[in-house]
Motif scaffolding. Structure first.
Motif, PDB file in Angstrom:
ATOM      1  N   LEU A  38       0.844  -1.193   0.000  1.00 23.64           N
ATOM      2  CA  LEU A  38       0.000   0.000   0.000  1.00 23.64           C
ATOM      3  C   LEU A  38       0.884   1.249   0.000  1.00 23.64           C
ATOM      4  O   LEU A  38       2.066   1.176   0.355  1.00 23.64           O
ATOM      5  CB  LEU A  38      -0.919  -0.019   1.215  1.00 23.64           C
ATOM      6  CG  LEU A  38      -1.872  -1.214   1.311  1.00 23.64           C
ATOM      7  CD1 LEU A  38      -2.709  -1.127   2.592  1.00 23.64           C
ATOM      8  CD2 LEU A  38      -2.752  -1.333   0.094  1.00 23.64           C
ATOM      9  N   PRO A  39       0.338   2.394  -0.352  1.00 20.40           N
ATOM     10  CA  PRO A  39       1.146   3.616  -0.436  1.00 20.40           C
ATOM     11  C   PRO A  39       1.354   4.297   0.924  1.00 20.40           C
ATOM     12  O   PRO A  39       0.922   5.429   1.143  1.00 20.40           O
ATOM     13  CB  PRO A  39       0.333   4.490  -1.393  1.00 20.40           C
ATOM     14  CG  PRO A  39      -1.081   4.090  -1.138  1.00 20.40           C
ATOM     15  CD  PRO A  39      -1.017   2.598  -0.881  1.00 20.40           C
ATOM     16  N   PHE A  40       2.016   3.593   1.823  1.00 24.30           N
ATOM     17  CA  PHE A  40       2.336   4.169   3.133  1.00 24.30           C
ATOM     18  C   PHE A  40       3.581   5.038   3.040  1.00 24.30           C
ATOM     19  O   PHE A  40       4.546   4.689   2.371  1.00 24.30           O
ATOM     20  CB  PHE A  40       2.606   3.070   4.162  1.00 24.30           C
ATOM     21  CG  PHE A  40       1.377   2.419   4.724  1.00 24.30           C
ATOM     22  CD1 PHE A  40       0.551   3.109   5.603  1.00 24.30           C
ATOM     23  CD2 PHE A  40       1.061   1.118   4.391  1.00 24.30           C
ATOM     24  CE1 PHE A  40      -0.581   2.509   6.130  1.00 24.30           C
ATOM     25  CE2 PHE A  40      -0.061   0.503   4.915  1.00 24.30           C
ATOM     26  CZ  PHE A  40      -0.888   1.205   5.793  1.00 24.30           C
ATOM     27  N   LEU A  41       3.566   6.150   3.743  1.00 26.68           N
ATOM     28  CA  LEU A  41       4.737   7.002   3.929  1.00 26.68           C
ATOM     29  C   LEU A  41       4.691   7.490   5.364  1.00 26.68           C
ATOM     30  O   LEU A  41       3.681   8.091   5.777  1.00 26.68           O
ATOM     31  CB  LEU A  41       4.732   8.179   2.951  1.00 26.68           C
ATOM     32  CG  LEU A  41       5.930   9.131   3.045  1.00 26.68           C
ATOM     33  CD1 LEU A  41       7.226   8.391   2.731  1.00 26.68           C
ATOM     34  CD2 LEU A  41       5.749  10.302   2.109  1.00 26.68           C
ATOM     35  N   ASP A  42       5.723   7.186   6.119  1.00 31.62           N
ATOM     36  CA  ASP A  42       5.795   7.572   7.531  1.00 31.62           C
ATOM     37  C   ASP A  42       4.567   7.089   8.313  1.00 31.62           C
ATOM     38  O   ASP A  42       4.024   7.808   9.149  1.00 31.62           O
ATOM     39  CB  ASP A  42       5.958   9.091   7.673  1.00 31.62           C
ATOM     40  CG  ASP A  42       7.238   9.590   7.031  1.00 31.62           C
ATOM     41  OD1 ASP A  42       8.247   8.846   7.066  1.00 31.62           O
ATOM     42  OD2 ASP A  42       7.234  10.706   6.483  1.00 31.62           O
ATOM     43  N   GLY A  43       4.107   5.869   7.998  1.00 35.32           N
ATOM     44  CA  GLY A  43       3.024   5.253   8.753  1.00 35.32           C
ATOM     45  C   GLY A  43       1.618   5.628   8.344  1.00 35.32           C
ATOM     46  O   GLY A  43       0.652   5.133   8.924  1.00 35.32           O
ATOM     47  N   SER A  44       1.467   6.499   7.343  1.00 34.57           N
ATOM     48  CA  SER A  44       0.133   6.913   6.899  1.00 34.57           C
ATOM     49  C   SER A  44      -0.017   6.692   5.397  1.00 34.57           C
ATOM     50  O   SER A  44       0.957   6.801   4.641  1.00 34.57           O
ATOM     51  CB  SER A  44      -0.098   8.401   7.183  1.00 34.57           C
ATOM     52  OG  SER A  44      -0.041   8.664   8.555  1.00 34.57           O
ATOM     53  N   LEU A  45      -1.234   6.401   4.977  1.00 32.31           N
ATOM     54  CA  LEU A  45      -1.500   6.275   3.551  1.00 32.31           C
ATOM     55  C   LEU A  45      -1.412   7.646   2.888  1.00 32.31           C
ATOM     56  O   LEU A  45      -1.941   8.627   3.414  1.00 32.31           O
ATOM     57  CB  LEU A  45      -2.892   5.690   3.317  1.00 32.31           C
ATOM     58  CG  LEU A  45      -3.070   4.220   3.656  1.00 32.31           C
ATOM     59  CD1 LEU A  45      -4.544   3.832   3.597  1.00 32.31           C
ATOM     60  CD2 LEU A  45      -2.258   3.340   2.715  1.00 32.31           C
ATOM     61  N   VAL A  46      -0.768   7.724   1.722  1.00 28.28           N
ATOM     62  CA  VAL A  46      -0.656   8.998   1.012  1.00 28.28           C
ATOM     63  C   VAL A  46      -1.900   9.295   0.183  1.00 28.28           C
ATOM     64  O   VAL A  46      -2.102  10.429  -0.250  1.00 28.28           O
ATOM     65  CB  VAL A  46       0.612   9.083   0.136  1.00 28.28           C
ATOM     66  CG1 VAL A  46       1.867   8.947   0.977  1.00 28.28           C
ATOM     67  CG2 VAL A  46       0.587   8.057  -0.979  1.00 28.28           C
TER      68      VAL A  46
END
Length: 170
Positions: A59-67
């Motif tokens: 999934l598109p996680f970045l720093d623990g959150s979906l982008v």
């Protein structure tokens, strides 16, 4: 891992002429790979099988959150945003594959990419969204790959995209 200017199987005499490691290419592109996202269910992020590293859907996680969350084809999710999410999911897949392979330099090339795009009925730009994953992987590895772009009704955690990648090992 060395990157070559020719396609796999083409003119083996060119092998070794261009020697840029995956790590060096990421540095040139000013890309820092993310930490491997923690699986959201009962699976591993990637595994090695018969000379190929296969990733689970990333999934598109970045720093623990979906982008990006939601469906393509709505006002809330632009094609530009969804394409950026596919790029991020592909980088997450690269991080997962590198961890399974024992490092980036054990990955030779991208073989196959599958991009699932959460879409409304009547949305037909899945290939454009999937280019977010393909373009960054081709920029990093320097060779094309096969790909599927698949429209789906929903994805885990309401993610806009999910990306699976198969990498050839050295």
């Amino acid at each position: 891992m060395e990157l070559h200017s020719s396609l796999p199987g083409e003119n083996a005499s060119l092998k070794g002429l261009i020697t840029v490691s995956v790590k060096e290419k990421l540095a040139q592109l000013e890309i820092e790979l993310p930490e491997v996202p923690t699986p959201v269910a009962a699976y591993v992020p990637a595994l090695v099988d018969r000379g190929v590293v296969r990733t689970s859907g990333q999934l598109p996680f970045l720093d623990g959150s979906l982008v990006s969350e939601g469906l393509c084809g709505t006002v809330a999710v632009t094609n530009k945003r969804a394409k950026a999410a596919a790029r991020q999911a592909a980088l997450n897949a690269l991080a997962a594959a590198a961890a399974a392979a024992g490092g980036l330099d054990n990955l030779e090339s991208v073989v196959r990419v599958v991009v699932y795009v959460a879409s409304t009925d009547g949305f037909f730009a899945q290939p454009e969204i999937a280019n977010g994953a393909s373009e960054i992987l081709m920029e990093i590895f320097g060779v094309p790959h096969v790909r599927s772009a698949v429209g789906v009704a929903a994805l885990p955690l309401n993610a806009t995209v999910e990306v699976e990648v198969e990498f050839a090992l050295i």
